[in-house]
Design an enzyme around this catalytic site. Structure first.
Site, PDB file in Angstrom:
ATOM      1  NE  ARG A 268      -3.587  -2.484   2.185  1.00 47.97           N
ATOM      2  CZ  ARG A 268      -4.618  -2.791   2.955  1.00 47.97           C
ATOM      3  NH1 ARG A 268      -5.018  -1.946   3.897  1.00 47.97           N
ATOM      4  NH2 ARG A 268      -5.262  -3.920   2.780  1.00 47.97           N
ATOM      5  CD  GLU A 355      -8.887  -1.794  10.046  1.00 46.22           C
ATOM      6  OE1 GLU A 355      -8.960  -0.555  10.012  1.00 46.22           O
ATOM      7  OE2 GLU A 355      -8.874  -2.511   9.035  1.00 46.22           O
ATOM      8  CB  SER A 358     -11.585  -4.752   7.722  1.00 42.40           C
ATOM      9  OG  SER A 358     -12.537  -3.748   7.599  1.00 42.40           O
TER      10      SER A 358
END
Length: 435
Positions: A268, A355, A358
């Site tokens: 990413r 997190e 997900s």
RNA sequence: GGAGUGUUGUCCGAGCGGCUGAAGGAGCAUGAUUGGAAAUCAUGUAUACGGGUAACAACCUGUAUCGAGGGUUCAAAUCCCUCACACUCCGCCA
């Protein structure tokens, strides 16, 4: 991608739904207007084509009978030109329509908390209690550096910021974590896959990353011929190759639900997140993740989302890491998702939940883009639903283990479930320094 | 990287520029036959997007689709171009 028919026939409902995701209602008005024009042009073009086909048949017959057909051919030449013009209009309108349609997010589920950002997310449940320490717990980046099992300096020299080397017990821990995840997921009925890490544009569009999120990923450009780019992109998640495995397929309904899991690197660019989570394993340009993907019948997808979430939770429970489950608000959920549960693991040094997974039900949004369909008992072909969830992000799990399992003397106890995967190692102690 | 061959419906497989949504098989579904089954016979067996009737379902009709995209033509599975993929041989290589 949303179904234009649904928008056309339930315009007010669609506007209301998408408004909760930050879409202006005028955009849908524009879309519907383009669609109406497009269909009008289609009717005209198709009528002319019907005429052309009809006359062409007659010409063929005439030719066979050795008769003259020059007039008809001359007429059809004009008709052909008209058709060409109309089809050009249709193409343009279709392109405009697609442009908007490909950039509209999925409809949120009725059960989603409504709100523009993460502050409207709702906690669904908690498991266990935040780990308590009678001293100030160290951050995982300090633990990693002090134990000499994570090396950011070397990575920034060799690669760039937001890359890392794992060393010795650190590397072993990372490997233990993902092998554990893969084994557990396989036991739960997921088929293990090793997917490619570079995918083409059609795949990126199929799962919804393209055309909207091109800045978030790394795309390969072949230097020797810039005119013909190969258009391969480093996957930001295994979801892309896993879901696109089924792109264009018609699956026998008997085989649904399909459950797959894969370990893959995830790349990413983290454009737009400069300054956030600059330290540690939380936000890297490259990390490993075990992903779970389900391809299911539409009527099963909500139940499957609960199962998927529980499969991910199960991993945290076996590692005995405290976490909570959060239902994302309409504004915070990802582009493709109708409903998302985030799993947030307790991070002691930051005194907060972060997190780590997900889990999303994408309903038919990806299936429509990627044309993933199945044949039901009546032989009818329908779009499937797709779901995806991390099970789990490996780097973040390592970070959570380091922080939650740390001891006052700076060592880290190995979670019981991982001891067999660590060849019996029960405690992580400092690695040798080479310089 | 070089040379060649190929890509047709669920599968196999034919296909002369018009009569090919596509022969012929196989499979599957329904019906007939049977005490029941096998065999046999008959019929059916795509998807998408429009339009219409109608609207939990359905029907009629048009258009498109023979790896993908473009072109030639009144008309393309069939001719031309580009690309992707597969296979074979040569070279290189973990």
């Amino acid at each position: 991608m949303l179904d234009i028919k649904v928008i056309r026939e339930n315009l007010d409902w669609a506007k209301e739904k998408l408004a909760t995701r930050g879409i202006k209602p005028e955009q849908l008005d524009e879309l519907v207007a383009i669609d109406a024009k497009r269909r009008e042009a289609m009717v005209q073009s198709e009528n002319l084509k019907a005429e052309r086909n009809e006359v062409s048949k007659k010409i063929a017959e005439a030719k066979r009978n050795k008769e003259d057909a020059a007039d008809a051919i001359k007429n059809m030449r004009e008709v052909g030109a008209k058709i060409k013009d109309l089809d050009k209009d249709i193409d343009e309108l279709t392109e405009k329509q697609e442009y908007i349609l490909l950039r509209l997010p999925n409809f949120p589920a009725d059960s989603d908390p409504i709100g523009p950002d993460e502050s409207y997310n709702e906690e669904v449940r908690r498991w266990s209690e935040p780990t308590k320490f009678d001293y100030a717990p160290k951050a995982h980046w300090d633990l990693g550096t002090d134990l000499n099992i994570l090396d950011w300096d070397a990575a920034s020299k060799v690669s760039a910021a937001r890359f890392v080397y794992y060393k010795g017990a650190g590397a072993l821990l990372e490997r233990a974590v993902y092998n554990f995840f893969l084994d557990e997921n396989t036991k739960e009925g997921y088929t293990e896959i090793i997917p490619p890490s570079l995918v083409n544009n059609d795949s990126m569009q199929g799962t919804g990353q393209f055309p909207k999120f091109t800045e978030d990923v790394y795309t390969i450009v072949e230097n020797d011929d810039p005119e013909v780019p190969r258009n391969l992109t480093l996957i930001p998640t295994a979801e892309v190759p896993l879901v696109n495995y089924f792109r264009g397929d018609i699956i026998d309904g008997k085989n649904l639900p399909i459950n797959v899991t894969a370990l893959s690197p995830a790349f990413r660019s983290e454009a737009g997140s400069a300054g956030r989570d600059t330290r540690g394993l939380i936000r890297m340009h490259e990390f490993r993740k075990v992903e779970m993907v389900k391809v299911v019948k539409p009527e099963d997808s909500w139940e499957e989302l609960e199962k998927l979430t529980h499969n991910a939770e199960h991993l945290l429970q076996k590692l005995n890491l405290p976490y909570r489950v959060v239902a994302l608000s309409t504004g915070d959920a990802s582009f493709t998702s109708a409903k998302t549960y985030d799993l947030e693991v307790w991070m002691p040094a930051q005194d907060t939940y972060r997190e780590i997974s997900s889990c999303s039900n994408c309903t038919d949004f990806q299936a429509r883009r990627a044309q993933i369909r199945y044949r039901d008992e009546d032989g009818k072909v329908k779009l499937t639903h797709t779901l995806n969830g991390s099970g789990l992000a490996v780097g973040r799990t390592v970070a959570a283990i380091l922080e939650n399992y740390q001891n006052e003397n700076g060592t880290v106890t190995v979670p019981e479930a991982l001891v067999p995967y660590m060849h019996g190692m029960t405690k992580i102690t400092p690695e040798v320094k080479w310089h």
